[in-house]
Design an enzyme around this catalytic site. Structure first.
Site, mmCIF file in Angstrom:
data_model
loop_
_atom_site.group_PDB
_atom_site.id
_atom_site.type_symbol
_atom_site.label_atom_id
_atom_site.label_comp_id
_atom_site.label_asym_id
_atom_site.label_seq_id
_atom_site.Cartn_x
_atom_site.Cartn_y
_atom_site.Cartn_z
ATOM 1 C CG ASP A 64 19.301 29.661 72.907
ATOM 2 O OD1 ASP A 64 20.251 29.973 73.637
ATOM 3 O OD2 ASP A 64 19.178 28.537 72.390
ATOM 4 C CG ASP A 99 23.923 24.419 75.895
ATOM 5 O OD1 ASP A 99 22.745 24.307 76.282
ATOM 6 O OD2 ASP A 99 24.267 25.094 74.901
HETATM 7 C C1 DGJ Z 1 22.312 26.667 73.108
HETATM 8 C C2 DGJ Z 1 22.689 27.811 74.010
HETATM 9 O O1 DGJ Z 1 21.561 28.335 74.624
HETATM 10 C C3 DGJ Z 1 23.434 28.852 73.202
HETATM 11 O O2 DGJ Z 1 23.710 29.973 73.987
HETATM 12 C C4 DGJ Z 1 24.677 28.248 72.659
HETATM 13 O O3 DGJ Z 1 25.548 27.919 73.695
HETATM 14 C C5 DGJ Z 1 24.320 27.031 71.816
HETATM 15 N N1 DGJ Z 1 23.509 26.109 72.524
HETATM 16 C C6 DGJ Z 1 25.577 26.346 71.365
HETATM 17 O O4 DGJ Z 1 25.302 25.181 70.692
#
Ligand code: DGJ
Length: 805
Positions: free
Chosen positions: A600, A530
């Protein structure tokens, strides 16, 4: 005109793709043929690389130099060179026309500004956006380059800057490369323009290498990966994928205005807001199945810029490359052979005479077969359960194991433990950088947890965010100089975190070793990588003041270096990249990770648009897509399990649900969707995509995927908003073999039921098919007459499978 020399790797007479070069007395022409397209340019009398043509295949014997007749000499174009040594003026050699303008004789000389060029310098007569800018010792940025030489090579040479991601081939017969060298004789600054044509596509990979062979260092202030000049059209349209967090890659098409338009990022990543991919369509807006489209896709994940400039004569210049804003690069002199070269990222140029659909299909195949890591090319990922939306930060080992056990009952194969497992991380304010298990949550070590998940029958994956450090972390307390920061200024936080200075070798080593230790500490099969903030305070304490313009690009190179080392050492760990959802969905990341978390926003109706937009450039197999809870955590909207499942099947297919909450009936329903996915996943992962209904134009979305041999296909249709009393068009297939007979079957047929608990309308998993029994029809009937669809409520969906008899 006599041909003096002829060089051809692949004879173009019979339209074999490749490069052919013809040398005449006063010019050289270069012709690059793809599967069905040609790209042609020449060296003109003045030593410029003059662009002649890019488009559908042209007759190999035809010399396109006649096209330069449409160049109009610009009244204010520079007219020649005054040589102050000999006092000769090249103007004298130029024909004077009798028509008088501006109170003086007008000349036939066509200056650079009135030509289509492959590469352009600023300050010597081309007033459009230049391809590069280099500042010499005396402060001047003039650097007129002239053609010097060329090479034609089988295959694709490696990029000198080995950290940069690149398109690969397995055999040198898959492509041919042309390198053209241009030099400024005064300063000995040169560029090599590389063109690699991929024989089985209409795709050319371009890149540029700048070389300072002069006496003194020079500062590169701009270097694009390609300049593409298009001849005048009545109109040009540009399609880009723009958006925001949770609304990534919406399709935006606009007529290009006169002057400069820019699609760009200065966020240190390709970003949620823009994507380093555009499509130019000439004369009218590109349709799905019709019209000429020219795609440009940077293989790069950092600051980028794709400028389009319509000049006064209606010609179009497109420059694509690293964003010149906040960029400069100190090039050593000829004696500094380790620092006097700079390599641009690659850019994928794709041409389609069959609209956006044709362009996407070529891009998809190329990305699937020549960009994503080899070992994942034909492998459908395991169906996964990700803990993020089930628990967020709130879990202990017992929860994770119970989730795995419950997920196993539905046939899920992989558990991904998301954020919150390391340091002392109970929320986003701490611990990034401290990559050791959080004892409170994982008391017996990661290996023990992974063992229990494996015992439950699932493989294990883990979340990391290696490029970051939390202000509240052991790492920051010990190495507060390891992040990007400007001396004597306060630090800018984003999600309570700072960006590590990955221009530094010691920081790169730390991150690499931390990841290596983690990857070897347990049976890890998958990593979600991430990146949750953009870059600010762009400054590195390890670089001299005259090198601070290098930080953003060096940061990217540092990230790529880490990826390269880890993916080489751990080839069996599949990586999914992510940046606050889909904030770094680009071809650069795909060179290391076979899939990227698309957004997200996991709401099915939002995903419809996001996944559709993303599909313009990137294949379905690369799109992370999961079924999540209702009401959806981002939009508060409820959609049926069927619709959520079908949308996720058009990607990597997984779940963000808490399976401990599933009833036996829920588990059975989810199991049935997983079985459907397993049955069709090969088609989705390796087939050709045909988009049928555009959600940005209708309140519905449909597409179908057809296997390469056209024996199998799957079509999906989704309704955003149903209108009472109004019918939807029949679903007219595309891509099937017109003469083949197909058995058409509705997968997960439909039945509307009322959920007694919530009162909501939902699908029952046991339903009745729209068509009644399966039917058998020829491909051409399905394409022309179509299939009926009949949506019953907002967010309803349908899925058909086609199998040839
Ligand atoms: C952003 C990601 O897109 C989410 O799926 C998740 O992993 C969060 N970060 C975790 O902090």
């Amino acid at each position: 005109m006599n041909i003096l020399r002829r060089y051809s790797i692949a004879p173009s007479e019979n339209h074999t793709p490749g490069v052919s070069v013809k040398e005449y007395e006063s010019r050289i022409t270069f012709r690059i043929d793809g599967r069905e397209s040609s790209y042609v340019f020449q060296v003109d009398k003045e030593g410029n690389l003059e662009h002649l043509y890019w488009g559908a295949l042209i007759a190999p014997e035809d010399d396109l130099t006649y096209l330069t007749k449409c160049n109009i000499p610009g009244l204010f174009d520079p007219t020649g060179i005054l040589d102050t040594n000999t006092n000769t003026n090249s103007d004298e050699n130029i024909l004077i026309r009798n028509d008088s303008a501006f109170g003086r004789e007008r000349q036939n000389f066509v200056g650079k500004n009135s030509k289509l060029l492959e590469w352009s310098d600023g300050g010597t007569g081309d007033f459009r956006e230049p391809s590069f800018k280099v500042k010499h010792k005396n402060g001047s940025t003039n650097c007129p380059l002239k053609y010097k030489d060329y090479k034609v090579m089988k295959g694709k040479p490696d990029i000198l800057e080995s950290a940069l991601p690149s398109v690969y081939v397995e055999s040198e017969n898959e492509c041919t490369t042309l390198e053209v060298i241009m030099v400024d004789e005064v300063t000995d600054f040169s560029v090599s323009l590389f063109y690699t044509v991929m024989h089985k596509y209409d795709i050319i990979i371009r890149r540029v290498q700048a070389h300072n062979n002069g006496e003194y260092p020079a500062v590169l202030e701009k270097l694009v990966s390609c300049t593409v000049d298009f001849d005048a059209e009545y109109e040009y349209h540009l399609t880009q994928l723009s958006g925001s967090w949770a609304r990534e890659r919406h399709i935006n098409t606009n007529k290009l205005p006169n002057g400069v338009s820019n699609v760009k990022s200065v966020r240190g990543t390709s970003s949620h807001q823009s994507n380093p991919f555009v499509v130019i369509s000439s004369d009218f807006e590109a349709e799905e199945d019709f019209g000429q489209c020219f795609g440009l896709c940077l293989v790069y994940s950092g600051n980028f810029s794709i400028t389009s400039e319509i000049s006064e004569n209606k010609r179009l210049r497109v420059n694509a490359g690293i964003n010149e804003e906040m960029f400069s690069w100190l090039l050593g002199s000829k004696t500094d052979s380790d620092s006097n070269v700079f390599c641009s990222p690659e850019v994928i140029l794709s041409y389609s005479g069959n609209g956006l659909g044709g362009l996407s299909r070529d891009m998809h195949r190329m990305i699937r077969e020549n960009l994503i890591p080899k070992q994942w090319r034909y492998k459908v990922p395991l169906t996964c359960i990700n803990t993020w939306e089930a628990t967020y930060f709130n879990f202990v080992q017992k929860d994770v194991v119970e989730i795995a056990q419950a997920a196993k009952n539905a046939g899920i194969e992989l558990l991904v433990l998301d954020d919150g497992w390391f340091g002392k991380r109970d929320n986003p304010t701490s611990s990034l950088g401290d990559w050791v298990p959080y004892e409170k949550k994982i008391p017996n070590g990661l290996n023990n947890l992974v063992q229990e998940v494996n015992d439950a029958g699932l493989e294990f994956g883990i979340w990391v965010e290696p490029e970051m450090v939390s202000a509240d972390s052991k790492l920051f307390r010990e190495h507060s100089d390891w992040c990007l920061r400007v001396p004597d200024r306060s630090l800018t936080l984003g999600r309570h975190q700072l960006v590590l200075d990955l221009t530094r070798d010691d920081v790169i080593d730390y991150v690499y070793n931390a990841m290596k230790d983690l990857f070897t500490s347990a049976n890890i099969k998958y990593v979600k990588w991430d990146m949750n903030r953009h870059l600010t305070d762009i400054y590195s304490s390890k670089l001299d003041s005259n090198r601070q313009g290098e930080v953003s690009h060096r940061f990217m190179l540092g990230v790529y270096k880490i990826f390269k080392k880890l993916t080489t050492e751990f080839p069996s760990i599949r990586i999914e990249t992510c940046s606050g959802g889909g904030g770094r969905f680009d071809a650069g990341m795909l060179a290391f990770s076979s899939q990227i978390w698309t957004s997200d926003n996991t709401d099915a109706l939002s995903r419809m648009e996001i996944q559709y937009g993303t599909s313009l450039a990137y294949p379905l197999s690369t799109m992370g897509a999961h079924v999540s809870a209702v009401p959806n955590h981002q939009t508060n909207r409820s959609t049926s399990m069927k619709t959520r499942s079908l949308l996720a099947m058009c990607g990597t297919f997984g779940y963000e649900l808490d399976p401990r909450k599933w009833t036996t009936k829920d588990t059975e329903e989810i199991k049935s969707y997983i079985e459907i996915f397993k049955n069709i996943s090969k088609v989705i992962y390796e087939g050709d995509l045909y988009r049928l209904w555009n959600p940005f134009k209708t309140k519905s979305m449909a597409w179908m995927i057809v296997s390469q041999d056209k024996k199998r296909a799957v079509a999906f249709a989704f309704k955003v908003q149903r209108e009472i009393g109004s019918l939807d068009p029949r679903l007219k297939t595309r891509g099937l073999d017109g003469d083949k007979l197909y058995n058409v079957k509705e997968l997960c047929p439909r039945t509307l039921v009322v959920n007694k608990a919530s009162g909501a309308l939902e699908h029952s998993s046991v339903g009745y098919p729209i068509l009644g029994d399966d039917i058998v029809l020829k491909g051409k009937t399905l394409e022309r007459a179509g299939l009926p669809v009949n949506f019953l409520f907002d967010g309803d969906s349908v899925c058909y499978e086609f199998c040839s008899k």
